[in-house]
Scaffold this motif. Sequence first.
Motif, mmCIF file in Angstrom:
data_model
loop_
_atom_site.group_PDB
_atom_site.id
_atom_site.type_symbol
_atom_site.label_atom_id
_atom_site.label_comp_id
_atom_site.label_asym_id
_atom_site.label_seq_id
_atom_site.Cartn_x
_atom_site.Cartn_y
_atom_site.Cartn_z
ATOM 1 N N GLY A 91 -13.640 21.117 -55.679
ATOM 2 C CA GLY A 91 -12.374 20.803 -55.012
ATOM 3 C C GLY A 91 -11.865 19.404 -55.324
ATOM 4 N N SER A 92 -10.670 19.105 -54.790
ATOM 5 C CA SER A 92 -10.022 17.810 -55.055
ATOM 6 C C SER A 92 -10.498 16.730 -54.076
ATOM 7 C CB SER A 92 -8.514 17.958 -54.889
ATOM 8 O OG SER A 92 -8.200 18.260 -53.533
ATOM 9 N N MET A 93 -11.146 17.142 -53.001
ATOM 10 C CA MET A 93 -11.590 16.270 -51.895
ATOM 11 C C MET A 93 -10.424 15.883 -50.982
ATOM 12 S SD MET A 93 -14.829 15.995 -52.791
ATOM 13 C CE MET A 93 -15.319 17.009 -54.183
ATOM 14 N N SER B 32 -11.913 29.400 -51.416
ATOM 15 C CA SER B 32 -11.158 28.485 -52.281
ATOM 16 C C SER B 32 -11.843 28.258 -53.626
ATOM 17 C CB SER B 32 -10.954 27.144 -51.583
ATOM 18 O OG SER B 32 -10.264 27.343 -50.381
ATOM 19 N N VAL C 177 -3.265 18.944 -57.289
ATOM 20 C CA VAL C 177 -4.058 17.815 -56.795
ATOM 21 C C VAL C 177 -5.480 17.810 -57.384
ATOM 22 C CG1 VAL C 177 -4.886 19.009 -54.702
ATOM 23 C CG2 VAL C 177 -4.620 16.505 -54.669
ATOM 24 N N TYR D 97 -2.968 22.261 -46.223
ATOM 25 C CA TYR D 97 -2.074 21.714 -47.244
ATOM 26 C C TYR D 97 -0.618 22.097 -46.958
ATOM 27 C CZ TYR D 97 -5.720 20.178 -50.431
ATOM 28 O OH TYR D 97 -6.767 19.495 -50.995
ATOM 29 N N LYS E 62 -7.855 20.772 -41.636
ATOM 30 C CA LYS E 62 -6.679 20.357 -42.415
ATOM 31 C C LYS E 62 -5.945 21.582 -42.957
ATOM 32 C CE LYS E 62 -8.092 21.937 -46.468
ATOM 33 N NZ LYS E 62 -8.769 23.035 -45.852
ATOM 34 N N ILE F 154 -10.139 28.766 -57.223
ATOM 35 C CA ILE F 154 -9.986 27.648 -58.166
ATOM 36 C C ILE F 154 -10.517 28.065 -59.540
ATOM 37 C CG2 ILE F 154 -10.722 25.278 -58.743
ATOM 38 C CD1 ILE F 154 -10.845 24.742 -55.687
HETATM 39 O O1 PMV Z 1 -7.728 26.646 -49.386
HETATM 40 P P1 PMV Z 1 -7.923 25.206 -49.026
HETATM 41 O O2 PMV Z 1 -7.212 24.853 -47.750
HETATM 42 O O3 PMV Z 1 -9.345 24.817 -49.048
HETATM 43 O O4 PMV Z 1 -7.178 24.314 -50.109
HETATM 44 C C1 PMV Z 1 -7.492 24.318 -51.476
HETATM 45 C C2 PMV Z 1 -6.507 23.467 -52.225
HETATM 46 C C3 PMV Z 1 -6.727 23.407 -53.731
HETATM 47 O O5 PMV Z 1 -5.829 22.454 -54.285
HETATM 48 C C4 PMV Z 1 -6.448 24.755 -54.395
HETATM 49 C C5 PMV Z 1 -8.160 22.989 -54.060
HETATM 50 C C6 PMV Z 1 -8.484 21.555 -53.677
HETATM 51 O O6 PMV Z 1 -9.634 21.300 -53.367
HETATM 52 O O7 PMV Z 1 -7.581 20.702 -53.736
#
Ligand code: PMV
Length: 335
Positions: free
Chosen positions: A149-151, A216, A21, A14, A12, A220
Motif C-alpha cells: 500500500g501507499s501508507m 485492497s 497515490v 479515501y 479512514k 492493487i
Molecule cells: O481500499 P482502501 O481504503 O484500503 O484504499 C486503498 C487505496 C489504494 O490507493 C488503492 C492503495 C493504497 O494503499 O493507497
Amino acid sequence: MKTKYQVQTGGKLYLAGEYAVLTPGYGAVIQFIPIYLSATIQEASTYQLVSDLFSYKVDLTPNKDYSLIQETIRLMEEWLVDQGLDPKPIALHIAGTLGEKGKKYGIGSSGSVVLLVIRAMAALYEVDLSPDLLFRLAAVVLVQRGDNGSMGDLACIAYEDLIYYQSFDRAWLHEVLTSQALSQVLALDWHYQIRVIQPAISYDFLVGWTKEPAISSDLIRQIKGAIKEDFLKESQVAVKNLEKGLLEGNQKGIKTSIERADQNLKALNPLIYTPALKELQQATDGLSACAKSSGAGGGDCGVALSFDPLETQTLIERWTEKKIEIIYQERIGDS
Ligand code: PMV
Ligand code: MG
C-alpha cells in the motif's frame, strides 16, 4: 507507573487519489473516520496478546494471525531501547474490529492495528509520540512486512484528520532499513507530504457500505499494471483541485474534482466499480451532491459529499432503496 492504559485508533476513507497515490509524487485526499479500535495494555510476567478477531491468546512465538501485532511490538521495543528504556513483557488486549460483528467495512483495519499497538506501548512507557513519528514507526512495520500500500491509511489515522497525503518511495525505505539503524532511518527525510485540510465550507459527509468485502492488496496487484502517466496526471489534477476547493469553500470546485476522480477510476479498471458502487455513485444524479467509490474499490464503501440537507435526505433514501447501508455520517466544517 500506572498499571493499565487504554488507547484507541480510528479508521479512514479515501476521497480521491486512489491508486495514483501508490506512485511517489502523486497525492490523495483522505478522511479520518472516528470508528475506533481500542486496546488495553499493562506490564505482565509473560507476553499475553489477545485480539477480538481471534479466539485465542499468544505470546511472542511467531504466529500467523498475530504476526502484525508481534512485529509491531518488536519494532517498538527496538525504538524504546533507542530511547534508553527497558521494555518488559506486556499483556495487550485489542478490542473491536472496525466493523460490527463480522462485517468488514474496509476502513483501515491492518494500518489501524499497527498504530494502536504503537500508541499502546507509548502509553505504557509514558512517551509522547507526535502524529508524524507515529506515522513513521507504523510505516516501518508495514514496509518491512512487504505491504504493497501507499501508507496513506497510516498517515490519515495517525493525524486523525482530513489530510492531503503524498507517499514516499517504499522500495527506498525497505532498502535503507537493511543498511541503517532504525534511529538513523527515522531521522532521514523520507520525502512524503502530509497536510491537514480545514474545509472552508460545510457539508454532510456520508459513507455508504456495499456489504461486499474487498481485499485492497489483491486489487492493487490486479490493477497496478494499468496505472499510466495519463491516469496519474488526471488524478493529481482532481486531487489538487479537491484540496483547493475544500480550502477555499468552493462547492463547484469540490464537486467537479470528485467527478473527475470518479471518472478517472472508472476508466482505470472495471474491477473498481462493482454494480453496487456504480449505483452508490449514480444516486447523486440530478443533485448538487457528489459521490464515488472509496479506496481500492471492488466492494467495501463509497463516499458522498452533500451540501444541502434536503439533498442529503434524498441521497439517504436512494441509497437505502439500493440496499446501501449508511455506516457513518458527519457534518463537516460546522464549527
Ligand atoms: O481500499 P482502501 O481504503 O484500503 O484504499 C486503498 C487505496 C489504494 O490507493 C488503492 C492503495 C493504497 O494503499 O493507497
Ligand atoms: Mg477497501
